[in-house]
Design a protein around this motif. Structure first.
Motif, PDB file in Angstrom:
ATOM      1  N   GLY A   1       0.816  -1.343  -0.121  1.00 12.13           N
ATOM      2  CA  GLY A   1      -0.032  -0.034  -0.094  1.00 12.13           C
ATOM      3  C   GLY A   1       0.754   1.355   0.126  1.00 12.13           C
ATOM      4  O   GLY A   1       0.217   2.318  -0.012  1.00 12.13           O
ATOM      5  N   LEU A   2       1.880   1.233   0.151  1.00 15.35           N
ATOM      6  CA  LEU A   2       2.829   2.412   0.145  1.00 15.35           C
ATOM      7  C   LEU A   2       3.020   2.887  -1.148  1.00 15.35           C
ATOM      8  O   LEU A   2       3.110   2.029  -2.339  1.00 15.35           O
ATOM      9  CB  LEU A   2       4.189   2.066   0.770  1.00 15.35           C
ATOM     10  CG  LEU A   2       5.269   3.163   1.397  1.00 15.35           C
ATOM     11  CD1 LEU A   2       4.376   3.838   2.551  1.00 15.35           C
ATOM     12  CD2 LEU A   2       6.394   2.716   1.973  1.00 15.35           C
ATOM     13  N   PRO A   3       2.951   4.388  -1.453  1.00 14.98           N
ATOM     14  CA  PRO A   3       3.300   4.800  -2.843  1.00 14.98           C
ATOM     15  C   PRO A   3       4.789   4.464  -3.415  1.00 14.98           C
ATOM     16  O   PRO A   3       5.795   4.509  -2.521  1.00 14.98           O
ATOM     17  CB  PRO A   3       3.274   6.389  -2.692  1.00 14.98           C
ATOM     18  CG  PRO A   3       2.362   6.301  -1.576  1.00 14.98           C
ATOM     19  CD  PRO A   3       2.654   5.314  -0.588  1.00 14.98           C
ATOM     20  N   PHE A   4       5.022   4.181  -4.557  1.00 18.54           N
ATOM     21  CA  PHE A   4       6.266   3.443  -5.025  1.00 18.54           C
ATOM     22  C   PHE A   4       7.333   4.951  -4.560  1.00 18.54           C
ATOM     23  O   PHE A   4       8.324   4.267  -4.543  1.00 18.54           O
ATOM     24  CB  PHE A   4       6.164   3.474  -6.455  1.00 18.54           C
ATOM     25  CG  PHE A   4       7.426   3.028  -7.070  1.00 18.54           C
ATOM     26  CD1 PHE A   4       7.851   1.663  -7.026  1.00 18.54           C
ATOM     27  CD2 PHE A   4       8.502   3.932  -7.865  1.00 18.54           C
ATOM     28  CE1 PHE A   4       9.175   1.296  -7.265  1.00 18.54           C
ATOM     29  CE2 PHE A   4       9.734   3.595  -8.343  1.00 18.54           C
ATOM     30  CZ  PHE A   4      10.121   2.159  -8.123  1.00 18.54           C
ATOM     31  N   ARG A   5       7.037   5.949  -4.822  1.00 18.92           N
ATOM     32  CA  ARG A   5       8.128   7.080  -4.531  1.00 18.92           C
ATOM     33  C   ARG A   5       8.865   7.124  -3.111  1.00 18.92           C
ATOM     34  O   ARG A   5       9.931   7.242  -3.043  1.00 18.92           O
ATOM     35  CB  ARG A   5       7.721   8.468  -4.999  1.00 18.92           C
ATOM     36  CG  ARG A   5       8.810   9.362  -5.114  1.00 18.92           C
ATOM     37  CD  ARG A   5      10.000   9.171  -6.183  1.00 18.92           C
ATOM     38  NE  ARG A   5       9.594   8.648  -7.299  1.00 18.92           N
ATOM     39  CZ  ARG A   5      10.310   7.920  -8.238  1.00 18.92           C
ATOM     40  NH1 ARG A   5      11.568   7.490  -7.845  1.00 18.92           N
ATOM     41  NH2 ARG A   5       9.878   7.548  -9.551  1.00 18.92           N
ATOM     42  N   GLU A   6       7.804   6.740  -2.288  1.00 22.34           N
ATOM     43  CA  GLU A   6       8.070   6.704  -0.826  1.00 22.34           C
ATOM     44  C   GLU A   6       9.147   5.356  -0.721  1.00 22.34           C
ATOM     45  O   GLU A   6       9.770   5.458   0.251  1.00 22.34           O
ATOM     46  CB  GLU A   6       6.729   6.654   0.091  1.00 22.34           C
ATOM     47  CG  GLU A   6       6.192   8.161   0.157  1.00 22.34           C
ATOM     48  CD  GLU A   6       4.885   7.967   0.999  1.00 22.34           C
ATOM     49  OE1 GLU A   6       4.996   7.266   2.091  1.00 22.34           O
ATOM     50  OE2 GLU A   6       4.030   8.783   0.957  1.00 22.34           O
ATOM     51  N   ALA A   7       8.359   4.182  -1.418  1.00 27.20           N
ATOM     52  CA  ALA A   7       9.058   2.908  -1.117  1.00 27.20           C
ATOM     53  C   ALA A   7      10.484   3.068  -1.731  1.00 27.20           C
ATOM     54  O   ALA A   7      11.544   2.735  -1.211  1.00 27.20           O
ATOM     55  CB  ALA A   7       8.384   1.787  -1.986  1.00 27.20           C
ATOM     56  N   HIS A   8      10.536   3.658  -2.868  1.00 28.53           N
ATOM     57  CA  HIS A   8      11.801   3.997  -3.471  1.00 28.53           C
ATOM     58  C   HIS A   8      13.050   4.494  -2.573  1.00 28.53           C
ATOM     59  O   HIS A   8      14.092   4.357  -2.435  1.00 28.53           O
ATOM     60  CB  HIS A   8      11.685   4.736  -4.712  1.00 28.53           C
ATOM     61  CG  HIS A   8      12.919   4.988  -5.454  1.00 28.53           C
ATOM     62  ND1 HIS A   8      14.149   5.720  -5.312  1.00 28.53           N
ATOM     63  CD2 HIS A   8      13.164   4.414  -6.766  1.00 28.53           C
ATOM     64  CE1 HIS A   8      14.994   5.681  -6.139  1.00 28.53           C
ATOM     65  NE2 HIS A   8      14.772   4.878  -6.944  1.00 28.53           N
ATOM     66  N   ALA A   9      12.419   5.874  -1.828  1.00 29.01           N
ATOM     67  CA  ALA A   9      13.425   6.380  -0.755  1.00 29.01           C
ATOM     68  C   ALA A   9      13.662   5.382   0.250  1.00 29.01           C
ATOM     69  O   ALA A   9      15.017   5.310   0.720  1.00 29.01           O
ATOM     70  CB  ALA A   9      12.595   7.708  -0.308  1.00 29.01           C
ATOM     71  N   ILE A  10      12.914   4.658   0.849  1.00 33.26           N
ATOM     72  CA  ILE A  10      13.039   3.796   2.125  1.00 33.26           C
ATOM     73  C   ILE A  10      14.107   2.685   1.618  1.00 33.26           C
ATOM     74  O   ILE A  10      15.071   2.518   2.184  1.00 33.26           O
ATOM     75  CB  ILE A  10      11.803   3.075   2.426  1.00 33.26           C
ATOM     76  CG1 ILE A  10      11.016   4.151   3.073  1.00 33.26           C
ATOM     77  CG2 ILE A  10      12.172   1.833   3.211  1.00 33.26           C
ATOM     78  CD1 ILE A  10       9.613   3.674   3.390  1.00 33.26           C
ATOM     79  N   ILE A  11      13.963   2.103   0.326  1.00 30.98           N
ATOM     80  CA  ILE A  11      14.898   1.128   0.025  1.00 30.98           C
ATOM     81  C   ILE A  11      16.350   1.766  -0.515  1.00 30.98           C
ATOM     82  O   ILE A  11      17.327   1.080  -0.062  1.00 30.98           O
ATOM     83  CB  ILE A  11      14.445   0.352  -1.543  1.00 30.98           C
ATOM     84  CG1 ILE A  11      13.034  -0.073  -1.163  1.00 30.98           C
ATOM     85  CG2 ILE A  11      15.334  -0.815  -1.746  1.00 30.98           C
ATOM     86  CD1 ILE A  11      13.001  -1.281   0.017  1.00 30.98           C
ATOM     87  N   GLY A  12      16.379   2.788  -0.686  1.00 26.35           N
ATOM     88  CA  GLY A  12      17.428   3.683  -1.088  1.00 26.35           C
ATOM     89  C   GLY A  12      18.279   3.646   0.431  1.00 26.35           C
ATOM     90  O   GLY A  12      19.584   3.395   0.252  1.00 26.35           O
ATOM     91  N   GLN A  13      17.760   4.094   1.106  1.00 25.36           N
ATOM     92  CA  GLN A  13      18.345   4.132   2.765  1.00 25.36           C
ATOM     93  C   GLN A  13      18.650   2.906   3.153  1.00 25.36           C
ATOM     94  O   GLN A  13      19.902   2.643   3.730  1.00 25.36           O
ATOM     95  CB  GLN A  13      17.362   4.753   3.600  1.00 25.36           C
ATOM     96  CG  GLN A  13      16.891   6.003   3.227  1.00 25.36           C
ATOM     97  CD  GLN A  13      15.847   6.752   4.372  1.00 25.36           C
ATOM     98  OE1 GLN A  13      15.160   6.013   5.126  1.00 25.36           O
ATOM     99  NE2 GLN A  13      15.001   7.936   3.950  1.00 25.36           N
TER     100      GLN A  13
END
Length: 462
Positions: A378-390
């Protein structure tokens, strides 16, 4: 020695001019095509009652005799006769007498040479299509054996996402398929007959150009005599297609060079396609793919050369157009040799599945799947992208890979992570998950291979 066209001249040709303007050194490759075109022409002349049947038979017999000599490499060519047409005509007259001079009735060297090149490219294009199919077959052999072999896929030459090695190879199958389609389509332009156009304006004789086209199995004739003798588009098109194909060959060769290096170690080329070093005994050099890369430059040069020759020529024929042949011959030879080497080199290479597997487990190419995992939660992709980058940054700092991190670490970045993330991160599952049409998932790759096999079989039936 008097020229066959020398009646208007009072001086002999300067020897330097004779050598500089002569094309026989290279256009003798058109000898059999020249004979073939002449046999059709003389048959038409007889049928149209422009020459007698007896004269036609004499000329035909003479041409057949010369054909045998050409096939046995017994015919000698002389610079003073300039080109393949005048050399054959001179030999024909020597063979059967002055009646041989009637062969040139109703035609010019301008439409004759154009016809020879059309005939030549008809044959060579068909042969090259068959060689392309052999390369495609070799790609299929390796692809079918490596559907489940996983390696890193790259963008910017940086590891991007895990893919099936078969999927990677099949990308080249489709490149060559487009090359083949272009060659097949080009035959429409190659299979047009210029003979009968004369020097530029047609002829006063009541010839039957359609009959010659029928004899030589051309689909049509040029409707404009000036275009017929000055057109070299069909050669430009072939050189263009060849250049695109050599680009594909070069790209694959580059990958073979990289993959076979010790730094990658993904494949090993068969010894029969490599050479050693005169000083370093441990070396195994991928000379064949390196040369395939380099020979691409020849085809580009030949294309640019002919484009430059033609760009400012007024209608109709000009001596400049003599420069249309050497590049064509060279490209045919280059493409023929390249394809003949490429097919067995692909089929005999050894795939180091262990090295590929090691590479795909010691990188972060499964990071996108982590982002997709959070999206499914359910997380928006752009938010997910930032988390995985971290998370990737954290793993790099800890000198670990994503599969090495504990679940507690993942949950520090997002509570949405659960135990099933390790299944998501497994290379096999990363590949299999990409099951969209044309994707790298094993199911899709198998469908792709089936489609490719169908295409090759349909060509074989034709």
């Amino acid at each position: 020695m008097a020229k066959l066209w020398g009646g208007r001249f009072t001086k002999e040709t300067n020897k330097l001019v004779e050598e500089f303007t002569a094309s026989i050194e290279f256009d003798q490759q058109l000898a059999l095509e020249d004979i073939k075109g002449s046999l059709a022409h003389v048959q038409m002349l007889a049928e149209c009652e422009i020459i007698s049947l007896e004269e036609a038979d004499t000329i035909k017999n003479g041409l057949e005799t010369l054909k045998k000599k050409i096939e046995n490499e017994e015919l000698e060519y002389a610079v003073e006769h300039e080109d393949i047409h005048m050399n054959i005509e001179k030999h024909l007259i020597d063979e059967i007498g002055t009646v041989g001079g009637k062969l040139h009735t109703g035609r010019s060297r301008n439409d004759q040479v154009a016809t020879d090149m059309h005939l030549y490219l008809k044959t060579k294009t068909t042969e090259i299509i068959q060689l392309v199919e052999q390369v495609q077959h070799s790609i299929l052999v390796q692809s079918k054996a490596n559907v489940d072999t996983i390696l890193p896929g790259y963008t910017h030459l940086q590891r991007a996402q895990p893919i099936s090695f078969a999927h990677h190879l099949m990308a080249y199958f489709w490149m060559f398929e487009r090359d083949k389609e272009r060659l097949v389509d080009s035959l429409k332009r190659v299979n047009v007959l210029p003979l009968g156009a004369g020097a530029l304006a047609g002829t006063t004789f009541s010839i039957n150009r359609e009959r010659v086209a029928e004899i030589l199995e051309f689909d049509s004739i040029y409707p404009n005599s000036m275009d017929a003798v000055s057109d070299r588009d069909f050669i430009l098109e072939f050189l263009s297609i060849a250049s695109i194909m050599m680009t594909h060959i070069s790209r694959l060769s580059e990958e073979m060079v990289i993959w076979s290096s010790q730094e990658f170690g993904f494949i090993e080329l068969d010894d029969s396609f490599c050479t050693g070093s005169s000083i370093m005994p441990q070396k195994k050099n991928p000379d064949v793919p390196e040369l395939l890369r380099a020979k691409t430059g020849r085809t580009y040069g030949n294309l640019m050369g002919l484009l430059t020759v033609l760009k400012g020529l007024p209608l109709a024929y000009n001596k400049d157009m003599q420069e249309d042949k050497e590049g064509m011959f060279d490209t045919v030879k280059t493409l023929d040799g390249s394809l003949k080497l490429l097919a067995p080199m692909i089929e005999t290479m050894t795939v180091n599945t262990g090295a590929m597997r090691k590479a795909v487990t010691e990188d972060y190419s499964n990071a996108t799947d982590l982002a997709d995992y959070l999206v499914t939660k359910g997380l928006p992709f752009r938010e997910a992208h930032a988390i995985i980058g971290q998370i990737v940054l954290h793993a790099i700092q800890q000198k670990k890979y994503l599969l090495d991190l504990n679940l507690e670490v993942y949950q520090e970045f997002s509570p949405l992570f659960e135990e099933d993330i390790y299944e998501v991160l497994a290379p096999e599952n990363v590949v299999a998950a990409r099951n969209s049409t044309g994707g790298t998932g094993q199911t899709q790759v198998k469908k792709q291979i089936e489609l490719a096999e169908t295409k090759l079989k349909s060509v074989e039936k034709v």
